[in-house]
Design a protein around this motif. Structure first.
Motif, short mmCIF file in Angstrom:
data_model
loop_
_atom_site.label_atom_id
_atom_site.label_comp_id
_atom_site.label_asym_id
_atom_site.label_seq_id
_atom_site.Cartn_x
_atom_site.Cartn_y
_atom_site.Cartn_z
N ASP A 71 -11.68 -0.99 -3.17
CA ASP A 71 -11.85 -2.29 -2.53
C ASP A 71 -11.69 -3.44 -3.52
O ASP A 71 -11.18 -4.49 -3.17
N LYS A 104 0.84 -1.21 0.00
CA LYS A 104 0.00 0.00 0.00
C LYS A 104 0.87 1.25 0.00
O LYS A 104 0.64 2.21 -0.74
N LYS A 122 -6.49 -6.44 -4.17
CA LYS A 122 -7.75 -5.79 -4.60
C LYS A 122 -8.14 -6.18 -6.02
O LYS A 122 -9.25 -5.86 -6.46
O1 DER Z 1 -13.86 3.46 0.77
C1 DER Z 1 -12.99 3.39 -0.12
O2 DER Z 1 -13.25 3.21 -1.34
C2 DER Z 1 -11.55 3.54 0.28
O3 DER Z 1 -10.81 3.96 -0.81
C3 DER Z 1 -11.03 2.25 0.91
O4 DER Z 1 -12.02 1.25 0.91
C4 DER Z 1 -9.81 1.68 0.22
O5 DER Z 1 -9.37 0.58 0.99
P1 DER Z 1 -7.92 0.58 1.69
O6 DER Z 1 -8.11 1.13 3.08
O7 DER Z 1 -7.53 -0.87 1.65
O8 DER Z 1 -7.01 1.46 0.86
#
Ligand code: DER
Length: 228
Positions: A88, A7, A125
């Motif tokens: 996600d 990340k 993802k």
């Molecule tokens: O709510 C969302 O779309 C956010 O971007 C989040 O869900 C992304 O997930 P992460 O915390 O694994 O980056």
């Protein structure tokens, strides 16, 4: 652990795309925060100047202010040059499920007001079909929410009102989220998005179709940057 490192790598790679003078949309979640931190670092090192930002959630706004990033007002008075946000699920056509962090409405507003939308993810993802791994977050007005639950169930979903430590979860707008699992995956994403959009009381949903231009994926084989 590996996912956090991925990340961070994705977030840092995306932050390099920000240029001086830009208006930057700051995403929400545990991946986008690394991009926000890197933008702040580049700003304070003098590498970047004249940056203003707009946040996709109260949480991101607080974090960005804490990091010393100048923030615009909520009415987005200037066009956004680039937004960096997480997701996600991402399918092969760069369509997304977003909303796991509850910020989907502001995330979509900011995304649609941006010239360029860069999505940052760790490789977990990636998905062949949206809905394979994640339920679809649907933001609904509390008024009539059980009628929305029945509507989503008629569309084939198993619907769970999102909770926060036993209480109903509330978005920044005070609305509810109905997490809607379409198993084994969503069969027709555009048709579902159209049906959700036509329903009074459904404020927003987590299908982001044709919005992302760039995808930065970090994983065991390194960081990859794909474009639509
Ligand atoms: O709510 C969302 O779309 C956010 O971007 C989040 O869900 C992304 O997930 P992460 O915390 O694994 O980056």
């Amino acid at each position: 652990d590996d996912a956090v490192r991925f990340k961070q790598q994705a977030g840092i790679e995306a932050a390099a795309l920000v240029e001086s003078g830009m208006v930057v949309g700051l995403g929400t979640g545990s991946t986008a925060i690394f991009a926000t931190r890197r933008v702040a670092e580049r700003l304070h090192s003098g590498e970047l100047c004249n940056i203003v930002a707009i946040a996709t959630s109260h949480a991101t706004d607080a974090a960005a202010r804490e990091l010393g990033i100048p923030m615009l007002t909520d009415d987005i008075p200037r066009e956004i040059d680039i937004t960096i946000d997480g997701a996600d699920e991402v399918d092969p056509s760069l369509d997304l499920i977003k909303g796991g962090g509850g910020a989907l409405l502001r995330e979509k507003i900011v995304a649609q007001a941006s010239r360029r939308q860069v999505i940052v993810v760790d490789e977990s993802k990636l998905s062949p079909r949206l809905g394979t791994h994640w339920p679809l977050p649907v933001e609904v007005l509390e008024f009539g929410w059980r009628s929305q639950k029945r509507f989503l169930e008629r569309l084939g979903a198993v619907v769970t009102p999102r909770k926060n430590n036993g209480d109903l979860y509330r978005t920044d707008q005070g609305n509810m989220i109905l997490d809607s699992r379409f198993g084994p995956f969503i069969h027709d994403v555009p048709v579902l998005a159209q049906g959700l959009g036509a329903r009074a009381g459904i404020i927003e949903h987590g299908l982001f179709i044709g919005i992302a231009q760039d995808l930065i994926v970090a994983g065991v084989s390194g960081v990859r940057h794909m474009r639509r």
